[in-house]
Design a protein around this motif. Sequence first.
Motif, PDB file in Angstrom:
ATOM      1  N   PRO A  43      84.171  10.686 -97.497  1.00 29.54           N
ATOM      2  CA  PRO A  43      85.621  10.447 -97.458  1.00 29.54           C
ATOM      3  C   PRO A  43      86.183  10.821 -96.086  1.00 29.54           C
ATOM      4  CG  PRO A  43      85.099  12.315 -98.878  1.00 29.54           C
ATOM      5  CD  PRO A  43      83.806  11.734 -98.438  1.00 29.54           C
ATOM      6  N   LYS A  44      86.700   9.830 -95.368  1.00 31.23           N
ATOM      7  CA  LYS A  44      87.139  10.018 -93.985  1.00 31.23           C
ATOM      8  C   LYS A  44      88.322  10.968 -93.838  1.00 31.23           C
ATOM      9  CE  LYS A  44      85.516   5.557 -92.242  1.00 31.23           C
ATOM     10  NZ  LYS A  44      84.421   5.440 -93.110  1.00 31.23           N
ATOM     11  N   ALA A  66      78.127  19.029 -95.990  1.00 31.17           N
ATOM     12  CA  ALA A  66      77.324  17.859 -96.348  1.00 31.17           C
ATOM     13  C   ALA A  66      76.597  17.369 -95.106  1.00 31.17           C
ATOM     14  CB  ALA A  66      78.199  16.754 -96.923  1.00 31.17           C
ATOM     15  N   VAL A  67      75.680  16.435 -95.328  1.00 32.10           N
ATOM     16  CA  VAL A  67      74.931  15.825 -94.229  1.00 32.10           C
ATOM     17  C   VAL A  67      75.079  14.314 -94.334  1.00 32.10           C
ATOM     18  CG1 VAL A  67      72.662  15.541 -93.176  1.00 32.10           C
ATOM     19  CG2 VAL A  67      73.281  17.728 -94.179  1.00 32.10           C
ATOM     20  N   LEU A  68      75.487  13.711 -93.223  1.00 33.61           N
ATOM     21  CA  LEU A  68      75.600  12.259 -93.136  1.00 33.61           C
ATOM     22  C   LEU A  68      74.297  11.728 -92.554  1.00 33.61           C
ATOM     23  CD1 LEU A  68      77.716   9.891 -93.299  1.00 33.61           C
ATOM     24  CD2 LEU A  68      78.123  10.321 -90.887  1.00 33.61           C
ATOM     25  N   TYR A 113      81.790  18.499 -91.796  1.00 33.68           N
ATOM     26  CA  TYR A 113      82.621  19.672 -91.999  1.00 33.68           C
ATOM     27  C   TYR A 113      83.904  19.279 -92.717  1.00 33.68           C
ATOM     28  CZ  TYR A 113      79.515  21.696 -88.540  1.00 33.68           C
ATOM     29  OH  TYR A 113      78.398  22.133 -87.876  1.00 33.68           O
ATOM     30  N   LEU A 114      84.480  20.233 -93.444  1.00 29.51           N
ATOM     31  CA  LEU A 114      85.763  20.002 -94.089  1.00 29.51           C
ATOM     32  C   LEU A 114      86.863  20.036 -93.029  1.00 29.51           C
ATOM     33  CD1 LEU A 114      85.541  22.139 -97.344  1.00 29.51           C
ATOM     34  CD2 LEU A 114      85.770  19.673 -97.185  1.00 29.51           C
ATOM     35  N   ILE A 115      87.674  19.004 -92.986  1.00 32.25           N
ATOM     36  CA  ILE A 115      88.769  18.945 -92.019  1.00 32.25           C
ATOM     37  C   ILE A 115      89.797  20.035 -92.328  1.00 32.25           C
ATOM     38  CG2 ILE A 115      90.668  17.516 -91.160  1.00 32.25           C
ATOM     39  CD1 ILE A 115      88.852  15.075 -91.605  1.00 32.25           C
TER      40      ILE A 115
END
Length: 149
Positions: free
Chosen positions: A38-39, A62-64, A79-81
């Motif tokens: 989720p961008k 998470a890992v993209l 990372y969480l924005i």
Amino acid sequence: MGNKVRPVIQMTVAWSQYPEFTHGTEGGLPLLPRGWAPKTLLATVRQLKKLGLRPGGHDPVAVLYGYSSKGGQWFAPLYLIARAKPMLPMTPNRWRSIAKANTARRCCPVCGRDRGYIIPPSLGMCVPCTEAGENTNASNENGADPWAA
């Protein structure tokens, strides 16, 4: 060369109160293919930098992953924005230290002049000094052809 098929599983994630679909885990973190993150909630370090943010000491959530055009696989931590902190401002001391480092990279160690460009590390000296060194040959001071027998 075929891509590795990863199973789609549903698991609890840090950015949602509901279980989300992922492609398993990588290093204990949810694994998301390109386009699934989720961008508005997750970002890579480069994306955070574009937003004027930094991870701020927080671990990735998470890992993209994706595949390059040559078939190689790449990974990027997400990372969480919401937890990101603002980037540190450039202070006058930081600007001075960067200017000093760049000046040192522009000065030729042979002639000592500031050439206005970064001295190529492969040459170790400025271009005029390199060309002068190629044109002067101590064994050929009389101008004779060194290849003549």
